[in-house]
Each structure stands twice: as structure tokens, then as C-alpha cells.
Design an enzyme around this catalytic site. Sequence first.
Site, PDB file in Angstrom:
ATOM      1  N   HIS A 125       0.811  -1.203   0.000  1.00 52.73           N
ATOM      2  CA  HIS A 125       0.000   0.000   0.000  1.00 52.73           C
ATOM      3  C   HIS A 125       0.852   1.264   0.000  1.00 52.73           C
ATOM      4  O   HIS A 125       1.915   1.325   0.602  1.00 52.73           O
ATOM      5  CB  HIS A 125      -0.934   0.018   1.218  1.00 52.73           C
ATOM      6  CG  HIS A 125      -0.213  -0.008   2.533  1.00 52.73           C
ATOM      7  ND1 HIS A 125       0.201   1.139   3.169  1.00 52.73           N
ATOM      8  CD2 HIS A 125       0.186  -1.038   3.316  1.00 52.73           C
ATOM      9  CE1 HIS A 125       0.809   0.820   4.308  1.00 52.73           C
ATOM     10  NE2 HIS A 125       0.818  -0.494   4.418  1.00 52.73           N
ATOM     11  N   ASP A 126       0.395   2.249  -0.755  1.00 53.12           N
ATOM     12  CA  ASP A 126       0.982   3.591  -0.794  1.00 53.12           C
ATOM     13  C   ASP A 126       2.370   3.646  -1.433  1.00 53.12           C
ATOM     14  O   ASP A 126       3.062   4.657  -1.319  1.00 53.12           O
ATOM     15  CB  ASP A 126       1.049   4.212   0.612  1.00 53.12           C
ATOM     16  CG  ASP A 126      -0.319   4.299   1.259  1.00 53.12           C
ATOM     17  OD1 ASP A 126      -1.175   5.008   0.715  1.00 53.12           O
ATOM     18  OD2 ASP A 126      -0.541   3.625   2.300  1.00 53.12           O
ATOM     19  N   GLY A 143       4.850  -1.286   2.606  1.00 53.09           N
ATOM     20  CA  GLY A 143       4.077  -0.064   2.441  1.00 53.09           C
ATOM     21  C   GLY A 143       4.925   1.184   2.382  1.00 53.09           C
ATOM     22  O   GLY A 143       6.001   1.262   2.975  1.00 53.09           O
TER      23      GLY A 143
END
Length: 262
Positions: A125-126, A143
Site C-alpha cells: 500500500h501507498d 508499504g
Amino acid sequence: MISSSATIAASSIIEPGVVIGPHVVIGPFCFISAGVHIGEGTRIASHVVINGNTRIGRHNIIGMESSIGEISQDLKYAGEAAGLEIGDGNRIGRHATFHRGTAQGGGFTRIGHRNTFDGGVHIGHDCQVGNDTFIGENSGLAGHVTVGDAVRIDAMCAVHQFCIVGEGSHLLANSCVVQDVPPYIEAQGNRAVPKGINEQAPVFAAADEAQQNVILHLYDLLYRQQSASEDVKTEIQRLSAEFPFLRCFNDFFTRSTRGIIR
């Protein structure tokens, strides 16, 4: 909306609200949820799941049994709106997992253009991945990792959350990165340490002798003379007036928070 020129296998499930562009090909036993946009000419192999607010650009290839746009694995994720953006001309291998972003990371995981991801690659994520990168078999980004343009990450590498892998750098196979990797550095090991300059990086290979010597000079300051980061930053700012390509070093040191590999 589904383009009339798209080809979709009868066994695949496309929810209402999916946008599929011209000449897209979707293989058998895929599931694509509402909110997904797929750009012109993209080809999706069998048994692929694409979820959520996921926008896929033009002429991408996605390998079989991949999971694209699943929710974050971050335990702080509470169902807030988040998404995944994939640019144009990317090649994603089989069994890849690309996750949507979180509110804490700006809401979006972003992939640029013309990248190659081998089988089993995980993008957490991200993450923010630039253009013209290569990530090898079964490598993973945790992440909030940032990967610059023209980076090469070989097979079975792991990059710790919030790390920056600078433009044109190269991580050799089986490396584990827990601190930031400056531009044009070749690194290896668990934990990864610098091994020299990545002379195969396109910008370095195309540079004239004076530009290459500037990069070698910065490497010497960082790793042979063991100069403090602040002194290296000062030298980069001094040289940037004559060598504008050093902006990637300025950007790297401005954003670096985990310290650099030594």
C-alpha cells in the site's frame, strides 16, 4: 461502459460500473469489480482479480492469477476511500499482488509507465513506483516505499516500509533494504550495503565523462570518505548549478528520513 472492440471471456465476471477501453482482452475466470477502469489495449490473463478504485492505463499486460487493487494490509486501514493507479505499457507477471493505498499515505498506490514486474512481485500500500523500472521474481515492496525511475531490483529482494530506492540504483538478488538507497548506487546483502556505482543505469551510461565523474565524486564522499550527509548535501547544492541532472540527488536527500545505506 465496455467498448465494443473489447474481448472478454464468457467465464469472466464484470460488475456493472466497470469501464473497459477499446481492444482490451480479458481472459477466462477473471473477476473485475465496480469502479475499475481499464485502458485501451490492455491484456489480462486468466484468473485475475481486479478490485476497488483501480485505474489501469493503456497497453498493459497482467499475468495469470494476479490480484490487482486489493485493500491495504495495513492494520490501521479502516475502509476509507483509497485507490491504485497504473500507467501505460507495464508488464505484470503471474501471481503479482498490488494493493491500494491508505489515508495515511495519501490514498493512492501509484505505478508509472513501462515498468516490468516479474512473477510473484508484491507492491504494498501507498508505494510510488516511477518509470522504466524492473522488479524481479518474488521481490516485494512493503508499504510507503518509493522507487525512482530506471531502478533495477533483482529476484528475491525485500524493501522495508518507508524506504526510498533512488533513481537508477540497482539491488542485487536476495538483498534486504532497511534504509534509503541513493541514486545510481549498486547494493547487495542482508542488510544491503553499497557495492559501487550502477554503471548500467541509463542516465549514467549516457552521461559524458564530466557528469560520470561528478557521480563518482559523490560516491567517494559518501562511502570512501564517510562524509556526513549534511556535507554531501552542501556539495550537491554547489554542483547543481553546473550539473542540473543532480536534482535527483537533491530530491532524494530532501525526502530521505530513514538514513542511507552504509
